[in-house]
Design an enzyme around this catalytic site. Structure first.
Site, PDB file in Angstrom:
ATOM      1  N   ASP A  16       0.863  -1.182   0.000  1.00  0.00           N
ATOM      2  CA  ASP A  16       0.000   0.000   0.000  1.00  0.00           C
ATOM      3  C   ASP A  16       0.899   1.231   0.000  1.00  0.00           C
ATOM      4  O   ASP A  16       1.890   1.276   0.738  1.00  0.00           O
ATOM      5  CB  ASP A  16      -0.893  -0.021   1.238  1.00  0.00           C
ATOM      6  CG  ASP A  16      -2.005   1.008   1.195  1.00  0.00           C
ATOM      7  OD1 ASP A  16      -1.698   2.209   1.000  1.00  0.00           O
ATOM      8  OD2 ASP A  16      -3.168   0.630   1.382  1.00  0.00           O
ATOM      9  N   ASN A  46     -13.289  -2.676   2.097  1.00  0.00           N
ATOM     10  CA  ASN A  46     -14.413  -1.740   2.079  1.00  0.00           C
ATOM     11  C   ASN A  46     -15.154  -1.869   0.764  1.00  0.00           C
ATOM     12  O   ASN A  46     -14.544  -2.047  -0.287  1.00  0.00           O
ATOM     13  CB  ASN A  46     -13.913  -0.303   2.256  1.00  0.00           C
ATOM     14  CG  ASN A  46     -13.265  -0.089   3.596  1.00  0.00           C
ATOM     15  OD1 ASN A  46     -13.849  -0.375   4.627  1.00  0.00           O
ATOM     16  ND2 ASN A  46     -12.035   0.395   3.589  1.00  0.00           N
ATOM     17  N   HIS A 104     -10.247  -4.499  -3.457  1.00  0.00           N
ATOM     18  CA  HIS A 104      -8.925  -4.712  -2.868  1.00  0.00           C
ATOM     19  C   HIS A 104      -9.074  -5.099  -1.406  1.00  0.00           C
ATOM     20  O   HIS A 104      -9.963  -4.636  -0.712  1.00  0.00           O
ATOM     21  CB  HIS A 104      -8.008  -3.496  -3.030  1.00  0.00           C
ATOM     22  CG  HIS A 104      -8.535  -2.222  -2.453  1.00  0.00           C
ATOM     23  ND1 HIS A 104      -9.604  -1.521  -2.993  1.00  0.00           N
ATOM     24  CD2 HIS A 104      -8.132  -1.498  -1.393  1.00  0.00           C
ATOM     25  CE1 HIS A 104      -9.824  -0.426  -2.280  1.00  0.00           C
ATOM     26  NE2 HIS A 104      -8.941  -0.394  -1.296  1.00  0.00           N
ATOM     27  N   HIS A 132      -7.049  -5.336   2.191  1.00  0.00           N
ATOM     28  CA  HIS A 132      -5.908  -4.853   2.969  1.00  0.00           C
ATOM     29  C   HIS A 132      -5.476  -5.935   3.951  1.00  0.00           C
ATOM     30  O   HIS A 132      -6.327  -6.536   4.622  1.00  0.00           O
ATOM     31  CB  HIS A 132      -6.298  -3.635   3.820  1.00  0.00           C
ATOM     32  CG  HIS A 132      -6.729  -2.442   3.051  1.00  0.00           C
ATOM     33  ND1 HIS A 132      -5.881  -1.390   2.809  1.00  0.00           N
ATOM     34  CD2 HIS A 132      -7.914  -2.121   2.480  1.00  0.00           C
ATOM     35  CE1 HIS A 132      -6.532  -0.453   2.132  1.00  0.00           C
ATOM     36  NE2 HIS A 132      -7.763  -0.876   1.916  1.00  0.00           N
TER      37      HIS A 132
END
Length: 132
Positions: free
Chosen positions: A29, A85, A96, A98
């Protein structure tokens, strides 16, 4: 505006890639919560988890398991976070996941509304009616 993650997949934008196969990519990230914060994406553009084909979802889960094991071995964290999210809270518009190391007193946490949401069998039944 074109999706930034699709540009990473096509190698139009540089990323610190640590895993790639024919359908999944994982990279650091660019705004990490902690060192070792990884994003896992499908190479094909999908917005939310409910849009993913089942086999791709399984592949993402398998890659996430491999990355969690590596993070635990590399960083020896107190724990780890796995977060995704959807909808308007998916700020990229490309699915995506995390994964990031967590430590006691790292300051990361949930921010919740002041009002308490109900917890009951009525809530369970309401959701079950929409499952297919």
């Amino acid at each position: 505006m074109e999706c930034i993650f699709c540009k990473i997949v096509r190698k139009e934008i540089q990323a610190n890639i640590l895993f790639e196969d024919d359908c999944v990519m994982a990279f650091l990230d660019c705004d990490p919560i902690s060192e070792g914060h990884i994003l896992i994406i499908p190479k094909q553009h999908f917005g939310d988890v409910d849009e993913l084909p089942r086999q791709l979802l399984f592949r993402l889960a398998k890659v996430s398991q491999k990355i969690v094991k590596a993070i635990k071995s590399c960083y020896l964290p107190d724990g780890y976070g796995v977060m995704q999210n959807g909808g308007q809270f998916n700020d990229i518009g490309h699915y995506h996941l995390h994964i990031f190391p967590r430590y006691k007193n790292d300051g990361f946490g949930w921010t919740c509304a002041q009002t308490k949401a109900p917890v009951s069998q009525e809530v369970v039944q309401k959701i079950i009616l929409h499952m297919s």
